[in-house]
Design a protein around this motif. Structure first.
Motif, short mmCIF file in Angstrom:
data_model
loop_
_atom_site.label_atom_id
_atom_site.label_comp_id
_atom_site.label_asym_id
_atom_site.label_seq_id
_atom_site.Cartn_x
_atom_site.Cartn_y
_atom_site.Cartn_z
N MET A 1 -89.46 -73.30 -58.90
CA MET A 1 -89.23 -71.93 -59.37
C MET A 1 -90.06 -71.69 -60.62
SD MET A 1 -85.51 -70.45 -60.56
CE MET A 1 -84.76 -70.78 -58.96
N LEU A 2 -90.72 -70.52 -60.69
CA LEU A 2 -91.46 -70.08 -61.88
C LEU A 2 -90.80 -68.83 -62.42
CD1 LEU A 2 -95.18 -70.46 -60.66
CD2 LEU A 2 -93.86 -72.08 -62.03
N LEU A 3 -90.55 -68.82 -63.74
CA LEU A 3 -89.96 -67.65 -64.40
C LEU A 3 -90.91 -67.16 -65.49
CD1 LEU A 3 -86.26 -68.85 -64.82
CD2 LEU A 3 -87.11 -67.14 -63.22
N PRO A 4 -90.92 -65.86 -65.77
CA PRO A 4 -91.81 -65.32 -66.81
C PRO A 4 -91.42 -65.80 -68.20
CG PRO A 4 -91.05 -63.59 -65.33
CD PRO A 4 -90.21 -64.80 -65.05
N TYR A 5 -92.39 -66.23 -68.95
CA TYR A 5 -92.11 -66.67 -70.32
C TYR A 5 -91.61 -65.50 -71.17
CZ TYR A 5 -92.36 -69.57 -74.44
OH TYR A 5 -92.01 -70.30 -75.56
N LYS A 6 -91.98 -64.29 -70.80
CA LYS A 6 -91.50 -63.11 -71.53
C LYS A 6 -89.98 -63.07 -71.57
CE LYS A 6 -95.36 -59.98 -70.46
NZ LYS A 6 -95.74 -58.77 -69.69
N TRP A 7 -89.35 -63.44 -70.46
CA TRP A 7 -87.88 -63.47 -70.42
C TRP A 7 -87.34 -64.67 -71.20
CZ3 TRP A 7 -84.75 -67.19 -67.80
CH2 TRP A 7 -83.38 -66.90 -67.83
N TYR A 8 -87.96 -65.82 -71.03
CA TYR A 8 -87.49 -67.04 -71.69
C TYR A 8 -87.65 -66.96 -73.21
CZ TYR A 8 -87.28 -72.04 -72.87
OH TYR A 8 -86.97 -73.25 -73.42
N GLU A 9 -88.57 -66.15 -73.65
CA GLU A 9 -88.91 -66.06 -75.07
C GLU A 9 -87.71 -65.66 -75.93
OE1 GLU A 9 -92.98 -64.72 -77.35
OE2 GLU A 9 -92.23 -63.52 -75.68
N LYS A 10 -86.80 -64.88 -75.38
CA LYS A 10 -85.66 -64.44 -76.19
C LYS A 10 -84.68 -65.59 -76.47
CE LYS A 10 -83.05 -62.63 -72.21
NZ LYS A 10 -82.47 -61.42 -71.60
#
Length: 799
Positions: free
Chosen positions: A197-206
């Motif tokens: 699974m790949l998730l956007p770092y933009k979401w993880y950044e928070k």
């Protein structure tokens, strides 16, 4: 002409079935080991080679020098560093952040833990991971999009046609909806970046937003323009970094008397897998060490050499039986060159049959080898022209090495002597004796290594660790502020239940920080525990007291330390109680030591016990619940733990580990090497004994009439046994004398990797030497007894 060579070779192979089986078996074992190791080495060298931009992708790494301590290379960095470099340095085309994470996925009424990679939206454009469905450019653009691998899509939806479907994921407390934007091919096995699974770092950044230039916990990759000078780019990066960190590092120097020197570098993507300094981490996987490939390759080469030596010995041992054939061939006009070709063809036929058998054995043994080497090797993704060329070269080299020397010896026979049975293999046979010494030296060396590894592992697994691990079960809980209440909730639910002895809490993972005590700066293991932690593990106090609810100030103003902390601070255990220690400096968070616990080994015995610091500070979150259970009804008790966990921590994956299993896991690598070395030593002994059998047969063939005469003159069977065995006992003794110092040097060097280790005793060398000698004597005794008890009339009837 060559057709005739092959016919004769096949006939001789069939006529001498026993010798043929022995030769083929020895060679096939050697070739099988070589094939497996060739697959292993090829896999190690193939990591990340499939990326189209492999030559242009680099990871930013840091070398930290803190004061006078040893420098440390760190493979992680932070967001602001890479983003700034990409903006200010023209040679850097793109910057990609990659970080591992653990997320909870809701599937119907169940929850599952997955470990995705959180990456920037340009990840799929820089790295080569083909998509089955979706667009490379837009797959990770939306912060709430997700890319699934083919297997992951089938796991959750039963099909790969899932673009547009919705999944519920969470890192913190609340589930969020994510839309499947693409489906990718499964990540290759030989990739340092693997995830379903790949998730956007933009979401993880928070959840992981680090804006500080110093430190960091992500993998920062840059795409460099082709043909650029890497040293020049590193120089520009260092200049930008120094400009932005100068004030912060100066402040650390002034306030905390902490001198930190940080140097940046660029690490090629292809170097990460086998790096000895900064390997894969935080989402990257399958780190390895070149030494594994070196050791395994050496083992494979030596086993093949020994197999070839056996072929040589057996071929020479059979030579006297074929002496008349050689004499007749020479009389009727065969040249030495033709005879050499004949014997080389015979060697090739044997090698070819052994090679075919080795391929079958390789396929059969590959699953076992994968388990042994912790790999997922497959001929499907490793097969290419280079592999086939390597195998063909292995076949030809084996055939030539094993057949060259016997062909020279046999083709040199003189017709007159061989036709009158006067041909002898004259000379002192230094080469043959040297080869047998080499065989048994390696065998004894490996037995010494096996015994040492076994003894050290037994020591590690049974040493008193300073605490009671029996029945201790670890439950992982969410690492957030809400976990502060969980220990009390678990105690209320469990402590009145059957077979539950104790419940305690601790922080998850490791936290290393610094403290100031008695005017000294100490690097410490920082732990948060509750008041039941030390009683649950039966860790004794050598001075002072435990945390207690009767003292409310214990939560924020009291700490417990171990003996190593007190010793490094310059105090005796009793003196440490009541002392005030500080976080970093004399003005920052003063706390009072209320107790000193006995040193205990909670980490691997490869590491020395370091100064440890225990607190109940609520700003430091719990991450583990430890439950001590009795020995009765263990399955029923584990089911109780799972039900309680599901009740108290809904929608968080349940997992448990026994403390004894965690201790054993610390030595997985050593356990694997124990198995590898044990198998290798067994193969060395087996193949060496085959070679010894060939030498015994050779010796008896040459001394048949001598043995007959001795028997006629009254020699006892025991005397003849000693006569035949004496030479080989001497050779094995020489091998032992060579193997002992070499074995001691390498085993002692290996043991130095452990902070706590055994002493290499004399008994290890005695068992290795005597065991090898005993096995060798058993091998040659059958042929020796057969020769000693043979009727002398048969051997003396004709001259």
């Amino acid at each position: 002409m060559f057709e005739n060579y092959f016919k004769i070779a096949w006939r001789n192979l069939w006529r001498n079935k026993l010798f043929s089986v022995i030769k083929i078996l020895g060679l096939s074992i050697g070739l099988t080991v070589c094939m497996l190791i060739l697959l292993y080495t090829k896999d190690e060298l193939s990591y990340d080679q499939f990326n189209e931009n492999k030559a242009q992708i680099f990871r930013i790494i840091q070398t930290w020098q803190i004061g006078k301590e040893q420098s440390q290379v760190i493979g992680t960095t932070n967001s602001i560093m890479g983003e700034t470099f990409a903006k200010e340095i023209p040679e850097i085309q793109q910057y990609i952040r990659v970080s591992g994470a653990n997320v909870t996925v809701k599937k119907d009424d169940e929850v599952v833990t997955e470990s995705p990679l959180c990456v920037d939206e340009n990840f799929l454009s820089v790295f080569t991971f083909p998509l089955l469905r979706g667009s490379t450019r837009t797959a990770l653009k939306d912060p709430h999009s997700v890319v699934l691998s083919k297997d992951m899509a089938k796991k959750y939806f039963g099909t790969t046609d899932v673009v547009g479907e919705t999944m519920q994921l969470k890192i913190d407390n609340e589930f969020e909806n994510f839309t499947v934007a693409a489906v990718a091919e499964n990540f290759p096995e030989n990739s340092s970046l693997k995830a379903g699974m790949l998730l956007p770092y933009k979401w993880y950044e928070k959840f992981n937003n680090n804006v500080d230039w110093v430190g960091g916990s992500i993998n920062g990759f840059v795409l460099i323009s082709p043909q650029e000078n890497i040293k020049t780019i590193v120089g520009k990066m260092q200049a930008v970094f120094d400009k932005n960190t100068k004030d912060h590092l100066l402040e650390l120097k002034q306030k905390q008397d902490l001198t930190i020197n940080i140097k940046l570098d660029l690490q090629p993507l292809l170097d990460i897998h086998l790096s000895t300094k900064a390997g894969p981490g935080n989402g990257m996987s399958d780190g390895s060490k070149p030494v594994y490939s070196y050791v395994l390759t050496c083992i494979a080469i030596f086993i093949l050499i020994i197999a070839c030596i056996n072929f040589i010995n057996l071929a020479v041992a059979q030579s006297l039986k074929r002496s008349k054939e050689i004499g007749i061939r020479k009389v009727v006009g065969s040249t030495r060159k033709q005879l050499v070709k004949q014997f080389l063809v015979e060697s090739f036929v044997v090698a070819l049959v052994a090679f075919a058998l080795a391929i079958v054995l390789t396929i059969i043994l590959l699953p076992f080898f994968n388990q042994l080497a912790n790999k997922k090797l497959s001929l499907s993704y490793l097969s290419d022209g280079y592999l086939y060329a390597g195998y063909f070269l292995l076949l030809m080299l084996t055939a030539f090495v094993s057949g060259f020397y016997p062909s020279l010896v046999l083709s040199a026979f003189q017709p007159v002597k061989v036709l009158y049975s006067r041909q002898k293999l004259t000379g002192r046979n230094y080469l043959t004796k040297g080869l047998i010494v080499l065989q048994f030296t390696l065998a004894i060396f490996l037995i010494i290594g096996t015994l040492t590894v076994n003894s050290q592992l037994d020591f590690l697994l049974h040493k008193d660790l300073g605490f009671d691990s029996k029945g201790m079960v670890r439950l992982n809980i969410p690492v957030n502020n809400s976990s502060n209440n969980l220990p009390d909730l678990f105690k209320n639910e469990l402590l009145n239940k059957h077979n539950i002895i104790a419940v305690a809490a601790k922080n998850g993972g490791r936290s290393i920080s610094s403290m100031k005590a008695n005017g000294k700066k100490l690097t410490i293991e920082n732990n948060r525990v509750d008041d039941q932690y030390f009683p649950a593990f039966k860790i004794p106090f050598v001075a002072g007291r435990n945390f207690s609810a009767d003292y409310p100030s214990d939560i924020s103003a009291s700490v417990i330390v171990n003996e190593a902390f007190a010793k490094e601070a310059g105090w005796k255990a009793g003196e440490a109680v009541g002392k005030v220690v500080y976080n970093h400096d004399d003005k920052n968070n003063p706390v009072t030591i209320i107790g000193v616990v006995k040193d205990y080994h909670f980490l691997s015995l490869k590491e020395k016990i370091s100064p440890a610091f225990f607190t109940m500070d609520t700003t430091f979150n719990y991450g583990e619940i430890w439950v001590k259970i009795g020995s009765q009804d263990v399955p029923k008790t584990l089911a109780l733990l799972q039900n309680t966990f599901s009740k108290l921590v809904p929608y968080y994956p349940y997992s448990y580990q026994f403390m004894d299993d965690l201790n054993a896991k610390n030595y997985e690598v050593e356990t694997k090497w124990k198995q590898i070395i044990s198998i290798a030593s067994g193969l060395f002994i087996f193949i060496s004994c085959i070679g010894l059998l060939g030498l015994v047969i050779l010796s008896i063939e040459q001394r048949t009439k001598e043995i007959g005469i001795r028997k006629v003159l009254g020699a006892a069977v025991s005397k003849i046994l000693i006569l035949i065995s004496r030479e080989f006992v001497v050779l094995i003794s020489i091998a032992f004398l060579i193997a002992v110092p070499v074995g001691y040097y390498f085993t002692d060097k290996w043991l130095q990797a452990f902070a706590y280790r055994i002493n290499v005793g004399w008994w290890i060398f005695a068992i290795a030497g005597l065991g090898t000698l005993l096995i060798a004597l058993l091998t040659l005794s059958f042929q020796a007894i057969k020769a000693a008890t043979a009727n002398p009339v048969k051997s003396l009837r004709t001259e």
